[in-house]
Design a protein around this motif. Sequence first.
Motif, short mmCIF file in Angstrom:
data_model
loop_
_atom_site.label_atom_id
_atom_site.label_comp_id
_atom_site.label_asym_id
_atom_site.label_seq_id
_atom_site.Cartn_x
_atom_site.Cartn_y
_atom_site.Cartn_z
N ALA A 1 0.85 -1.19 0.00
CA ALA A 1 0.00 0.00 0.00
C ALA A 1 0.88 1.24 0.00
CB ALA A 1 -0.91 0.01 1.22
N ALA A 2 0.42 2.28 -0.69
CA ALA A 2 1.17 3.53 -0.77
C ALA A 2 0.27 4.70 -0.36
CB ALA A 2 1.69 3.75 -2.18
N VAL A 3 0.79 5.53 0.54
CA VAL A 3 0.12 6.76 0.96
C VAL A 3 0.97 7.93 0.48
CG1 VAL A 3 -0.68 8.15 2.92
CG2 VAL A 3 -0.90 5.65 2.98
N LEU A 4 0.36 8.86 -0.24
CA LEU A 4 1.08 9.98 -0.84
C LEU A 4 0.67 11.29 -0.17
CD1 LEU A 4 2.92 11.15 -3.14
CD2 LEU A 4 0.81 11.37 -4.49
N LEU A 5 1.66 12.09 0.21
CA LEU A 5 1.42 13.44 0.71
C LEU A 5 1.62 14.41 -0.44
CD1 LEU A 5 3.41 13.29 4.09
CD2 LEU A 5 1.13 12.38 3.56
N ALA A 6 0.57 15.12 -0.81
CA ALA A 6 0.63 16.07 -1.93
C ALA A 6 -0.31 17.22 -1.60
CB ALA A 6 0.23 15.40 -3.25
N HIS A 7 0.20 18.42 -1.63
CA HIS A 7 -0.57 19.56 -1.12
C HIS A 7 -1.89 19.79 -1.84
CE1 HIS A 7 -1.47 23.42 0.64
NE2 HIS A 7 -1.43 24.02 -0.55
N GLN A 8 -1.89 19.79 -3.17
CA GLN A 8 -3.09 20.17 -3.91
C GLN A 8 -3.88 18.95 -4.37
OE1 GLN A 8 -2.90 23.46 -6.65
NE2 GLN A 8 -0.85 24.06 -5.96
N PRO A 9 -5.20 18.99 -4.23
CA PRO A 9 -6.02 17.85 -4.67
C PRO A 9 -5.89 17.52 -6.15
CG PRO A 9 -7.29 19.30 -3.24
CD PRO A 9 -6.00 20.00 -3.53
N VAL A 10 -5.58 18.53 -6.99
CA VAL A 10 -5.48 18.26 -8.43
C VAL A 10 -4.36 17.28 -8.76
CG1 VAL A 10 -6.48 20.47 -9.13
CG2 VAL A 10 -4.01 20.29 -8.78
N MET A 11 -3.50 17.01 -7.81
CA MET A 11 -2.41 16.08 -8.04
C MET A 11 -2.89 14.62 -8.00
SD MET A 11 0.24 18.28 -5.65
CE MET A 11 1.85 17.69 -6.18
N ILE A 12 -4.16 14.44 -7.71
CA ILE A 12 -4.71 13.09 -7.62
C ILE A 12 -4.60 12.32 -8.93
CG2 ILE A 12 -7.05 13.90 -8.16
CD1 ILE A 12 -6.08 10.96 -5.86
N HIS A 13 -4.66 13.01 -10.05
CA HIS A 13 -4.65 12.32 -11.34
C HIS A 13 -3.30 11.62 -11.58
CE1 HIS A 13 -8.42 14.29 -11.93
NE2 HIS A 13 -7.87 15.50 -11.86
N GLU A 14 -2.21 12.25 -11.17
CA GLU A 14 -0.91 11.60 -11.26
C GLU A 14 -0.80 10.47 -10.24
OE1 GLU A 14 1.57 11.81 -13.34
OE2 GLU A 14 0.56 13.32 -14.57
N ALA A 15 -1.41 10.67 -9.09
CA ALA A 15 -1.40 9.62 -8.07
C ALA A 15 -2.10 8.36 -8.57
CB ALA A 15 -2.08 10.13 -6.80
N VAL A 16 -3.20 8.54 -9.28
CA VAL A 16 -3.91 7.40 -9.85
C VAL A 16 -3.02 6.66 -10.84
CG1 VAL A 16 -5.87 6.72 -11.30
CG2 VAL A 16 -6.20 8.41 -9.49
N LYS A 17 -2.32 7.41 -11.70
CA LYS A 17 -1.44 6.79 -12.71
C LYS A 17 -0.33 5.97 -12.06
CE LYS A 17 -2.02 10.48 -16.17
NZ LYS A 17 -1.31 11.56 -16.90
N HIS A 18 0.11 6.38 -10.87
CA HIS A 18 1.23 5.70 -10.22
C HIS A 18 0.76 4.70 -9.16
CE1 HIS A 18 3.42 9.03 -12.12
NE2 HIS A 18 4.48 8.25 -12.02
N GLY A 19 -0.51 4.35 -9.17
CA GLY A 19 -1.00 3.28 -8.30
C GLY A 19 -1.02 3.61 -6.82
N VAL A 20 -1.17 4.88 -6.49
CA VAL A 20 -1.25 5.27 -5.07
C VAL A 20 -2.60 4.82 -4.50
CG1 VAL A 20 -1.44 7.28 -3.53
CG2 VAL A 20 0.32 7.21 -5.31
N ASP A 21 -2.57 4.34 -3.27
CA ASP A 21 -3.81 3.89 -2.62
C ASP A 21 -4.54 5.04 -1.93
OD1 ASP A 21 -3.64 0.71 -2.72
OD2 ASP A 21 -1.63 1.50 -2.34
N LEU A 22 -3.80 5.97 -1.35
CA LEU A 22 -4.42 7.09 -0.64
C LEU A 22 -3.56 8.33 -0.79
CD1 LEU A 22 -6.45 8.37 1.42
CD2 LEU A 22 -4.99 7.45 3.24
N GLN A 23 -4.17 9.44 -1.19
CA GLN A 23 -3.48 10.73 -1.24
C GLN A 23 -4.07 11.62 -0.16
OE1 GLN A 23 -2.81 12.80 -5.04
NE2 GLN A 23 -3.59 14.69 -4.10
#
Length: 411
Positions: free
Chosen positions: A323-345
């Motif tokens: 499982a991967a948890v990503l810390l990213a300030h802006q919600p719009v970064m979710i689209h890249e998180a999806v591409k990289h298989g992140v489970d939770l941003q």
Amino acid sequence: MVVLLVLAVVAVLAAFAGLHYYAYRRLVRATTAGPGWPRRLGAAVFVAGPVLMFAAIAAERAGAPFPLQRALAWPGFLWMAFALYLLLALLVGEAVRPVLRRVLDRGTRRPGPAADEAAPEPAPEPAPAPEPAPVAAPTRRLVLARTVGAASAVAAAGIVGNGAYGVLRGPKVKRVTVPLAKLPRSAHGFRIAVVSDVHLGPVLGRGFAERVVDIVNGTQPDLIAVVGDLVDGSVEDLAPAVAPLARLRSRHGTYFVTGNHEYFSGADPWVAHVREIGMRPLANARVEMGAFDLAGVNDISGANHGEGPDYGKALGDRDTSRAAVLLAHQPVMIHEAVKHGVDLQLSGHTHGGQLWPGNFVADAANPTLAGLESYGDTQLYVSRGAGAWGPPVRVGAPSDITVVELASRQA
């Protein structure tokens, strides 16, 4: 492009001036019987308020001497919020005005003698002695204008006062459970305290930071995630305000990623400073927490400084069975998180809109305004933030520190 930008700025300033002039007409000119000191005082307020507001914004962005920033921030930013709700209240008053006018008209009517009654001849009276001329009573229009104006001003002040109290007393704790398919049973119940958008600066200082630390430590988290916009200013000016954050305590430490506001005053000095006070910056980096991977990427604004988000560096070579948890300030970064298989941003940035009806604008600009939503197999949690930018006021978007509890579906 430059011409279009200039025209846009001129249009915004013209609209801003027009709205202030409308408020001045309704609240000052329409409520004063004629030229005099009340009207001059009202005009001075409606000139000083916008000037202080723009001066506060300019001083903060230009890095003016910090005492000057603090002197301008409170009156300037509070005027920003007060003017917004005064305008909205006056617009409501426009809808109420016809009703009040009918009430006043009804109250001033006097019934005459009945048509079938003969009015008796009045007895002759001696001529009255001359009396001083009476003071003219306010007209119905003046009474109506003063009633609507006073009600609008009181409503705006009450809304702003209550919103400021909500910010200054500190954020409330929210608790959210997030199930992750890849999380092993051993990590079930792992708690992450999400702290975003504290915005320590000319308005919110050391005392507010101490309040945030006490609230976070009171949740006894396993890990603390500071997801950007911690400060509005330089390390030189704000190091004393940030110092209490060295007391943050959790089992696995405090991790930090940059927000867009860190880049206004220089992100590199802040990354170095938060490391000095015990936080661990995740600048396009990843750590293994044992049961899952914790990654962090720089904010999008960093791209203008050669320090933008690098998802490949943070996530590219990891074991995707974890499982991967990503810390990213802006919600719009979710689209890249999806591409990289992140489970939770985990994100912030939106403030939940901060000042209603700003939530509609923020909602249109972000995939998620606040709370938990799913994007395919990736979940996104957006905190409303602990502090406030600009006016230390929140209306319809209470501040929060969120404890995200990870849940294993194997448990």
